[in-house]
Design an enzyme around this catalytic site. Structure first.
Site, PDB file in Angstrom:
ATOM      1  N   GLY A 151       0.820  -1.214   0.000  1.00 29.41           N
ATOM      2  CA  GLY A 151       0.000   0.000   0.000  1.00 29.41           C
ATOM      3  C   GLY A 151       0.850   1.258   0.000  1.00 29.41           C
ATOM      4  O   GLY A 151       2.082   1.198   0.005  1.00 29.41           O
ATOM      5  N   TYR A 171     -15.097   1.616   8.851  1.00 24.43           N
ATOM      6  CA  TYR A 171     -13.682   1.930   9.075  1.00 24.43           C
ATOM      7  C   TYR A 171     -13.496   2.458  10.503  1.00 24.43           C
ATOM      8  O   TYR A 171     -12.672   1.950  11.262  1.00 24.43           O
ATOM      9  CB  TYR A 171     -13.245   2.979   8.060  1.00 24.43           C
ATOM     10  N   TYR A 177      -4.463  -6.451  24.820  1.00 23.69           N
ATOM     11  CA  TYR A 177      -3.250  -7.288  24.735  1.00 23.69           C
ATOM     12  C   TYR A 177      -2.112  -6.657  25.533  1.00 23.69           C
ATOM     13  O   TYR A 177      -1.305  -7.346  26.140  1.00 23.69           O
ATOM     14  CB  TYR A 177      -2.831  -7.498  23.275  1.00 23.69           C
TER      15      TYR A 177
END
Ligand code: UDP
Length: 329
Positions: free
Chosen positions: A12, A147, A161
């Site tokens: 990208g 998004y 996490y």
């Protein structure tokens, strides 16, 4: 031994510039992309290098990487309003399921991971400029919701996490960024305007052009990310250029830059299009010693040269991507 870094979204716009930077810094770079919105042209110059490996893989599927990993940069995601409309489910999946997979991989490899978040998590902001402690004003069910909400979920998952598994995580909130290798027809305002000018078409302003954005040149962004990855700061941090401009002024700048006599025409404002956007970068300055260096004038010149170098085929090809075969049933 060289450090090994996995970069998702490697083909990208941002991913490819990050690959270049880490290659130049002497890293072993593993690039991953499923090429829905990424383009191999962006990284073809890296394929001959010994310290670059490419995996054509979808990060929403289980990720297997042999050997150790020191760092992961998660940059896979469609990133323009037109992309979200064309591939809404993938947009949701890559930042939710995909993020879950890269976090799991980071945990298994004991790697530090940096997640690409976005100014979109602020939605249509009621606080200006946007500071990191602002929680945002997002419509969860609008066209941008796929998004915005996936990126918000991604931040929540990353912090979980961090706190629960004690994983070393970093979160960058990226504001509008531009430079060479942006996709010509991704619908973003800069390629839209430059493409229109090069094709001799009128420039389309959505709304009355009084909405603002603040555009950061890609090299500045990459430097900010590089510093953030090496820092010990694990809360989200804005990286962007606070030089704010209206879209109308921006269109006028592009007309001047391209030395064309294009007219401006006005089209309806897309749903939930944020009225103003400008990063507060106090944290980046204080914590990373970072601020943008490239002026819009300088950055736009380089970017214009890139778009001018594209072939006529590319310039006039409206479907500049491989979406169709990937649309989820
Ligand atoms: N925009 C525009 N004409 C175009 C494309 C975009 O006026 O041909 C506007 C768009 O409505 C928005 C701004 O430019 O207000 C920036 O749009 P972009 O899609 O680049 O990024 P984002 O809205 O995600 O900041």
């Amino acid at each position: 031994m060289s450090k090994r870094i996995l970069i998702t979204g490697a083909a990208g716009f941002l991913g490819s510039h990050l690959c270049d930077r880490y290659i130049n810094e002497g890293f072993d770079v593993l690039g991953m992309d499923n090429l829905i919105t990424g383009r191999l042209e962006n990284i073809q110059h890296l394929f001959s290098l010994e310290n670059f490996t490419f995996y054509n893989h979808d990060v929403t599927k289980y990720i297997h990487i042999p050997g150790h990993l020191d760092y992961i940069l998660h940059f896979a995601s469609p990133a323009s309003p037109i992309d979200y409309l064309k591939i809404p489910i993938q947009t949701l999946k890559v930042s939710s399921l995909g993020t879950h997979n890269v976090l799991g991989l980071a945990k298994a490899k004991n790697a530090r991971i940096l997640i690409a978040s976005t100014s979109e998590i602020y939605g249509d902001p009621l606080v200006h400029p946007q500071t990191e402690d602002y929680w945002g004003n997002v419509n969860p069910i609008g066209p941008r919701g796929v998004y915005d909400e996936a990126k918000r979920f991604q931040e929540a998952l990353t912090m979980a996490y961090n706190r629960f598994h004690k994983l070393e995580t970093r979160i960058v909130r990226i504001f509008n960024t531009y430079g060479p290798r942006m996709r010509l027809n991704d619908g973003r305002v800069l390629p839209a305007f430059i493409g229109q000018a090069l094709r001799g078409e009128d420039l389309t302003i959505f709304g009355d052009g009084s909405q603002t954005r603040s555009f950061c040149y890609v090299d500045d962004l990459v430097e900010g990310i590089y510093r953030l990855l090496l820092s010990s700061y694990d809360l989200p941090i804005n990286i962007g250029n606070p030089d704010e401009i209206t879209i109308k002024q921006f269109a006028e700048e592009i007309i001047k830059l391209t030395n064309t006599n294009q007219k401006i025409i006005y089209e309806p404002l897309p749903i939930d299009d944020p009225m103003q956007r400008k990063p507060d970068i106090t944290k980046a300055i204080e914590i990373l010693g970072w601020k943008p260096k490239v002026s819009r004038e300088e950055g736009l010149k380089i970017t214009y040269e890139y778009f001018k170098s594209l072939s006529k085929d590319e310039l006039f090809n409206k479907e500049h991507n491989n979406f169709e075969k990937y649309i989820i049933k």
